[in-house]
Write a protein that holds these residues in place. Structure first.
Motif, mmCIF file in Angstrom:
data_model
loop_
_atom_site.group_PDB
_atom_site.id
_atom_site.type_symbol
_atom_site.label_atom_id
_atom_site.label_comp_id
_atom_site.label_asym_id
_atom_site.label_seq_id
_atom_site.Cartn_x
_atom_site.Cartn_y
_atom_site.Cartn_z
ATOM 1 N N THR A 97 24.706 -108.932 35.421
ATOM 2 C CA THR A 97 25.796 -108.646 36.355
ATOM 3 C C THR A 97 26.524 -109.925 36.736
ATOM 4 N N ILE A 98 27.832 -109.954 36.488
ATOM 5 C CA ILE A 98 28.686 -111.069 36.909
ATOM 6 C C ILE A 98 29.438 -110.582 38.142
ATOM 7 N N ALA A 99 29.238 -111.223 39.286
ATOM 8 C CA ALA A 99 29.824 -110.698 40.522
ATOM 9 C C ALA A 99 29.992 -111.777 41.574
ATOM 10 N N HIS A 100 30.986 -111.560 42.437
ATOM 11 C CA HIS A 100 31.151 -112.391 43.629
ATOM 12 C C HIS A 100 30.703 -111.619 44.877
ATOM 13 N N ARG A 101 30.633 -110.299 44.788
ATOM 14 C CA ARG A 101 30.186 -109.482 45.913
ATOM 15 C C ARG A 101 28.660 -109.554 45.974
ATOM 16 N N LEU A 102 28.139 -110.226 46.995
ATOM 17 C CA LEU A 102 26.715 -110.558 47.037
ATOM 18 C C LEU A 102 25.810 -109.330 47.142
ATOM 19 N N ARG A 103 26.268 -108.280 47.780
ATOM 20 C CA ARG A 103 25.442 -107.071 47.877
ATOM 21 C C ARG A 103 25.152 -106.482 46.494
ATOM 22 N N THR A 104 26.048 -106.748 45.561
ATOM 23 C CA THR A 104 25.900 -106.213 44.213
ATOM 24 C C THR A 104 24.684 -106.792 43.496
ATOM 25 N N ILE A 105 24.337 -108.037 43.801
ATOM 26 C CA ILE A 105 23.301 -108.742 43.040
ATOM 27 C C ILE A 105 22.069 -109.114 43.866
ATOM 28 N N ILE A 106 22.065 -108.775 45.150
ATOM 29 C CA ILE A 106 21.026 -109.301 46.041
ATOM 30 C C ILE A 106 19.628 -108.799 45.687
ATOM 31 N N ASP A 107 19.509 -107.659 45.026
ATOM 32 C CA ASP A 107 18.175 -107.177 44.650
ATOM 33 C C ASP A 107 17.898 -107.338 43.159
ATOM 34 N N SER A 108 18.639 -108.233 42.504
ATOM 35 C CA SER A 108 18.396 -108.526 41.087
ATOM 36 C C SER A 108 17.060 -109.255 40.920
ATOM 37 N N VAL A 126 26.140 -105.187 30.309
ATOM 38 C CA VAL A 126 26.808 -106.359 30.867
ATOM 39 C C VAL A 126 27.898 -105.874 31.821
ATOM 40 N N ILE A 127 27.804 -106.256 33.078
ATOM 41 C CA ILE A 127 28.758 -105.799 34.094
ATOM 42 C C ILE A 127 29.542 -107.005 34.590
ATOM 43 N N ASP A 128 30.823 -107.074 34.224
ATOM 44 C CA ASP A 128 31.659 -108.220 34.580
ATOM 45 C C ASP A 128 32.611 -107.825 35.715
ATOM 46 N N GLU A 129 32.202 -108.108 36.946
ATOM 47 C CA GLU A 129 33.017 -107.809 38.128
ATOM 48 C C GLU A 129 33.469 -106.349 38.139
ATOM 49 N N ALA A 130 32.610 -105.441 37.660
ATOM 50 C CA ALA A 130 32.996 -104.042 37.499
ATOM 51 C C ALA A 130 33.319 -103.364 38.815
ATOM 52 N N THR A 131 32.817 -103.882 39.929
ATOM 53 C CA THR A 131 33.065 -103.247 41.224
ATOM 54 C C THR A 131 33.977 -104.099 42.109
ATOM 55 N N ALA A 132 34.651 -105.071 41.496
ATOM 56 C CA ALA A 132 35.472 -105.985 42.291
ATOM 57 C C ALA A 132 36.653 -105.274 42.949
ATOM 58 N N ASN A 133 37.170 -104.228 42.291
ATOM 59 C CA ASN A 133 38.378 -103.573 42.787
ATOM 60 C C ASN A 133 38.124 -102.177 43.352
ATOM 61 N N ASP A 148 31.276 -98.614 45.103
ATOM 62 C CA ASP A 148 30.368 -99.687 44.687
ATOM 63 C C ASP A 148 28.915 -99.232 44.829
ATOM 64 N N GLU A 149 28.607 -98.592 45.957
ATOM 65 C CA GLU A 149 27.243 -98.110 46.182
ATOM 66 C C GLU A 149 26.859 -97.032 45.178
ATOM 67 N N LEU A 150 27.812 -96.145 44.839
ATOM 68 C CA LEU A 150 27.555 -95.105 43.835
ATOM 69 C C LEU A 150 27.218 -95.729 42.489
ATOM 70 N N ILE A 151 28.012 -96.726 42.096
ATOM 71 C CA ILE A 151 27.805 -97.391 40.811
ATOM 72 C C ILE A 151 26.464 -98.118 40.796
ATOM 73 N N GLN A 152 26.172 -98.854 41.872
ATOM 74 C CA GLN A 152 24.916 -99.600 41.931
ATOM 75 C C GLN A 152 23.710 -98.664 41.914
ATOM 76 N N LEU A 153 23.802 -97.537 42.629
ATOM 77 C CA LEU A 153 22.703 -96.578 42.659
ATOM 78 C C LEU A 153 22.456 -95.994 41.277
ATOM 79 N N ALA A 154 23.545 -95.631 40.583
ATOM 80 C CA ALA A 154 23.410 -95.069 39.234
ATOM 81 C C ALA A 154 22.795 -96.086 38.279
#
Length: 281
Positions: free
Chosen positions: A213-224, A182-189, A195-201
């Motif tokens: 994934t809970i996020a407002h940054r759309l790139r984070t979730i666009i390939d969900s 469960v990722i709650d805005e983990a890359t917000a700050n 962010d790319e490193l975290i998403q790739l991992a």
């Protein structure tokens, strides 16, 4: 359904009810004004138990009570009454982490302790140094740890950058091999590179896991696989990103359109590529 007495016992509510002026008929006021923080937390948990749901998301219910009460609630309620349920427990208390065999939670405020890097990654001594170094290597932190696994971590990880703290927590998740992340805005700050490193991992190492994934940054979730759009606590739509973007009137499509022409084109392309990749599998 659970009985009233059994819930009062597992949440240690007997003494509280006895000391209220009119027992369980006492008017507690707006927002439970006459109750302590611990009483509010336990009454909220009691209300959830009465619903007898299949999934429970418990947001740090043990932080407002003392150590002995927290241990009793954890053993009798979370491990006891909820043993057959899907229970997602958000907690900052390290003694309960060893029971998280299936789920781990990454928050925007990483949980790190005043101890060595090794203790932060493996607080119960379950993994070898090689396994820990491999996890650090996966999140590209290995070269940053100049003092090795004995490198000191201050409370909250304040001697690391925000991005490094998140990567340390992600390395901890990699070690545990959890089935649900469960990722709650983990890359917000964090910056875009981190962010790319975290998403790739996450995409490489948690490919066989359920990732929420809970996020407002759309790139984070666009390939969900699926996106659930919420507005004021209500579910507005639920579908794959590309399906939602194919409907210009959808809430998600309108959100994307607000990012500007260039970013919108990029997000649509990413969603399309993800849809094609899933279709070809």
């Amino acid at each position: 359904m659970y009985s009233c007495n059994s819930i009062e016992y597992c949440l240690l509510l007997f003494y509280d009810l006895e000391n209220l002026p009119y027992g369980d008929s006492t008017i507690v006021g707006d927002n439970g004004i006459i109750l302590s923080g611990g009483q509010k937390a336990r009454l909220s948990l009691a209300r959830a138990l009465y619903r007898d749901d299949d999934i429970y998301l418990l947001d740090d219910p043990l932080s407002a009570v003392d150590v002995e009460v927290a241990r009793h609630i954890f053993e009798k309620c979370i491990l006891g009454k909820l043993h057959s349920k899907i229970c997602i427990l958000v907690t900052h208390q390290i003694q309960f982490l060893k029971y998280a065999t299936k789920i781990i939670f990454l928050d925007k405020d990483p949980v790190l302790f005043n101890d060595t890097l090794r203790i932060n990654l493996d607080p119960f001594g379950e993994y070898s140094d090689i396994e820990i170094w491999n996890a650090l290597d996966e999140v590209q932190l290995k070269s940053d740890m100049i003092d090795g696994l004995q490198q000191q971590v201050t409370e909250g990880g304040s001697n690391f950058s925000v991005g490094q703290r998140q990567l340390i927590c992600l390395a901890r998740a990699l070690l545990r091999k959890n089935k649900i992340l469960v990722i709650d805005e983990a890359t917000a700050n964090v910056d875009h590179r981190t962010d790319e490193l975290i998403q790739l991992a996450i995409r490489r190492k948690f490919i066989n896991c359920t990732v929420l994934t809970i996020a407002h940054r759309l790139r984070t979730i666009i390939d969900s696989d699926k996106i659930l759009v919420l507005s004021h606590g209500q579910v507005m739509e639920f579908a794959s990103p590309y399906e939602l973007l194919s409907d210009e009137q959808s809430y998600f499509a309108q959100l994307v359109s607000q990012t500007g022409d260039r970013e919108t084109s990029h997000l649509i392309q990413q969603a399309k590529m993800a849809a094609m990749a899933r279709h070809s599998q």
